[in-house]
Design an enzyme around this catalytic site. Structure first.
Site, short mmCIF file in Angstrom:
data_model
loop_
_atom_site.label_atom_id
_atom_site.label_comp_id
_atom_site.label_asym_id
_atom_site.label_seq_id
_atom_site.Cartn_x
_atom_site.Cartn_y
_atom_site.Cartn_z
N PRO A 1 0.82 -1.20 0.00
CA PRO A 1 0.00 0.00 0.00
C PRO A 1 0.86 1.26 0.00
CG PRO A 1 -0.88 -1.56 1.57
CD PRO A 1 0.41 -2.12 1.07
N GLU A 2 0.80 2.02 -1.07
CA GLU A 2 1.42 3.33 -1.14
C GLU A 2 0.27 4.33 -1.19
OE1 GLU A 2 4.39 3.51 -4.24
OE2 GLU A 2 4.83 1.38 -4.08
N ARG B 1 1.85 -10.07 7.74
CA ARG B 1 3.19 -9.97 8.30
C ARG B 1 3.30 -9.15 9.57
NH1 ARG B 1 6.79 -8.77 3.14
NH2 ARG B 1 8.47 -8.74 4.63
#
Length: 288
Positions: A2-3, A124
């Site tokens: 996600p940017e 993660r």
DNA sequence: CACTTGACCTGTCCGC
DNA sequence: TGCGGACAGGTCAAGT
């Protein structure tokens, strides 16, 4: 991954889906971070209604009627997915990339009065969620240090170029990824915009000309705007607020296209490591 | 201070 | 097929 475009896509989705809803329940796993204070969850989250969903850089902010805000960073594998009967009712085909929720990567689940749920998944566990007084959000370290929003209308090419003076001796790619220079740029859009501007990622910042900075500014904004239009990039994990993929990767020119042809000159795209990241270039269009 | 590298995690993929 | 290791990449802490 996600940017900025992915986080903005999630923000827009949540803005449509959860404004006005009231939180009735909260569940979390204890492995990481949330809740920062259990007392605040009971007092300022349960019973609160959602009044706004905002974004700054790659950080999402869900404002509550209690003047508290859920502050969320998805990092690499975070997802924020809304599920409610109104959207995913019986007979509605499963358009989602992900299956039944919650699943084993679900870290936080919020329940709403309408029976829907919001799931914060993070395979993660790099991401985080905090519950903070709304007025304190601008004071957290990240918000104090982060650079300007590159898509703001009043953010000029000159202002963009000026931000890089603080990182004169590093590579242009490392500087683009530095959130204190400009907000929201990650690995995908760094590679894509550098290709667009025909700049090698390892060029030292103080060798980039004023003309090149102007080109890079326009390329970065064009790439990010296109990515928002396409709902972001889904490489592996990213999904929007409805659990659906983004399609920017279908339009990528170099990212994850090593071994394929450069769409501009036809040379073969290569991948190497720069600024600690997998980096993709056309060796003909982008020279040191 | 400027800059680079490693840690944080877990799932996936590659080579033996 | 099983298994070890490399790899994915956003941010911060630690190191040079």
């Amino acid at each position: 991954m996600p940017e900025l475009p992915e986080v903005e896509t999630v923000r827009r989705g949540l803005h449509e889906l959860i404004i006005g809803l009231t939180v009735t329940s909260e569940k979390h796993d204890t492995s990481k971070g949330f809740p920062n204070t259990a007392i605040d969850v009971e007092r300022f989250l349960i019973g609160a209604s959602i009044i706004d969903v905002r974004r700054r850089a790659k950080v999402l902010m869900i404002d509550l009627s209690t003047q508290y805000t859920l502050v969320i960073h998805l990092k690499m594998t975070g997802q924020l997915v809304y599920r409610g009967e109104a959207v995913f009712g019986a007979g509605h085909p499963n358009e989602s990339l992900i299956g039944k929720l919650p699943d084993r990567s679900t870290r936080v689940t919020l329940g709403f009065t309408n029976g829907a749920h919001l799931y914060f998944n993070d395979q993660r566990k790099f991401g985080w969620m905090k519950l903070l007084p709304t007025l304190e959000v601008p004071n957290i370290d990240f918000m104090k240090k982060v650079g300007p929003e590159p898509l703001e209308a009043d953010f000029t090419a000159e202002a963009f170029a000026a931000r890089f003076s603080r990182r004169a001796k590093t590579s242009i790619k490392a500087a683009l990824l530095d959130q204190t220079v400009v907000a929201g740029v990650g690995n995908i859009y760094a590679d894509e915009s550098l290709w667009g501007a025909k700049i090698h990622p390892l060029r030292r910042v103080d060798t980039i000309t004023a003309t090149e900075f102007i080109t890079l500014y326009h390329e970065l904004r064009a790439v990010m705007n296109l990515a928002i239009e396409k709902g972001g990039s889904t490489d592996k994990n990213y999904v929007n607020a409805e659990g659906k993929r983004g399609s920017y990767m279908d339009f990528a020119r170099v990212f994850r296209r090593e071994g394929l042809e450069c769409p501009r000159c036809g040379d073969v795209i290569v991948k190497f490591k720069a600024a600690g990241r997998g980096t993709h270039i056309c060796p003909t269009c982008q020279v040191l």
